[in-house]
Design a protein around this motif. Structure first.
Motif, PDB file in Angstrom:
ATOM      1  N   UNK A  35      -0.922  -4.528   3.166  1.00 36.11           N
ATOM      2  CA  UNK A  35      -0.641  -3.955   4.483  1.00 36.11           C
ATOM      3  C   UNK A  35      -0.977  -2.470   4.503  1.00 36.11           C
ATOM      4  N   UNK A  36      -0.632  -1.757   3.448  1.00 38.06           N
ATOM      5  CA  UNK A  36      -0.902  -0.326   3.373  1.00 38.06           C
ATOM      6  C   UNK A  36      -2.401  -0.055   3.459  1.00 38.06           C
ATOM      7  N   UNK A  37      -3.184  -0.860   2.780  1.00 37.78           N
ATOM      8  CA  UNK A  37      -4.641  -0.701   2.810  1.00 37.78           C
ATOM      9  C   UNK A  37      -5.167  -0.899   4.233  1.00 37.78           C
ATOM     10  N   UNK A  79      -6.489   2.131   6.845  1.00 37.52           N
ATOM     11  CA  UNK A  79      -7.937   1.955   6.857  1.00 37.52           C
ATOM     12  C   UNK A  79      -8.521   2.029   8.258  1.00 37.52           C
ATOM     13  N   UNK A  80      -9.828   1.914   8.367  1.00 27.46           N
ATOM     14  CA  UNK A  80     -10.521   2.088   9.645  1.00 27.46           C
ATOM     15  C   UNK A  80     -10.389   0.902  10.603  1.00 27.46           C
TER      16      UNK A  80
END
Length: 313
Positions: free
Chosen positions: A157-159, A163-164
């Motif tokens: 989830x953090x990624x 992220x874009x």
């Protein structure tokens, strides 16, 4: 001025099947496309029956303020005592899953464990409640499975959040929800017309979370090349009967919702979780032809009965 049936909406394609059925019944009607417009609050609305079909996903069709404008129009209509089917309360639930879940739970209808968050930091903090278990994200104001993604852990989830490709909800509220997996990759959608159960349709979710049943949303039947088995995406269930229907009808009555599709899923243990209420309901034409049941035809009949009851006695 002759009283009419007025259909409030923002999607001509979704409304066309209802238009065709109303034309067959030869009662006066008019469609109000409320993407834009104006109302004069010093004047009374026209006489008639008003059916609200505004969709939570209207903003995805470049109709950013259609739901807000519809809310204003419904307030105006209701203040003057007009007959509104799917009232301003129904609209509130259409555009907020938080409102849906809190109301469903008050009627003893179990929903998946859900946390709501605004802001990336708070979203990641909320995800800690699902440590050791997969979870999904979804938009509070969505429709058509907007924002639904599956995550196995907090790192994934953090990624995504940082992220874009992070998808910001239109109202800023992201939901984190318990992931419920059905053993047969299906969900069930119960359709209600005039507040009463009409039919249930089984939906194959193996291709993802795009579950709009309208012909305009169709992506075709699923096909498995390894077995050559063909499975319809939408299948109306004959003689469906479950105690949840009575709870759903009580919930709809209390919330002034006259037409709706309510979706639930069962897990491996058979536990039933209700996760979505669609007050702008559509129907799958292929499934309906096979079952000889027609939702828009029934809606048109209810609308004309209401017009006759209130204005054509």
């Amino acid at each position: 001025m002759t009283a009419k049936i007025y259909v409030i909406h923002e999607n001509d394609e979704w409304t066309e099947p209802l238009r065709q059925e109303l034309e067959k019944l030869e009662h006066p009607f008019e469609t109000w496309h409320l993407d834009q417009g104006k109302i004069d609050l010093s004047k009374e609305p026209p006489e008639g029956i008003f059916y609200n079909r505004m969709s939570a996903s209207s903003h995805t069709r470049e109709h950013r303020f259609a739901a807000e404008f519809t809310g204003a129009v419904l307030d105006w209509l209701e203040a003057h005592g007009r007959v509104v089917l799917n009232t301003s309360r129904a609209l509130k639930l259409e555009v907020s899953k938080v409102a849906q879940y809190t109301s469903l739970e008050s009627f003893g209808i179990e929903t998946p464990k859900t946390l709501a968050a605004v802001g990336k930091e708070h979203l990641l903090e909320a995800a800690k409640a699902f440590v050791g278990a997969p979870f999904i994200t979804k938009h509070n104001r969505a429709g058509k499975g907007l924002g639904v993604q599956l995550f196995e852990n907090l790192d994934a989830l953090s990624h995504y959040v940082n992220g874009p490709t992070f998808e910001e909800p239109i109202d800023g509220i992201t939901l984190l929800q318990q992931y419920v997996k059905a053993p047969d990759s299906t969900i069930t959608r119960c359709e209600f017309i005039g507040g009463r159960f009409f039919y249930a349709v089984q939906v194959d979710t193996s291709e993802g979370f795009e579950l709009c049943p309208a012909d305009a949303c169709q992506i075709g039947d699923t096909f498995c090349p390894t077995t050559n088995d063909r499975r319809d995406k939408f299948t109306i269930l004959k003689d469906f009967d479950d105690p949840i229907i009575y709870k759903y009808e009580a919930f709809l009555l209390a919330n002034d919702i006259h037409f709706a599709g309510i979706e639930f899923i069962r897990d491996h243990e058979g536990a039933l979780y209700t996760y979505d209420v669609n007050t702008n309901t559509n129907y799958n034409p292929d499934a309906e032809r096979k079952a000889n049941l027609f939702g828009m035809k029934e809606i048109a009949k209810v609308l004309t009965e209401q017009l006759e009851q209130h204005y054509l006695k």
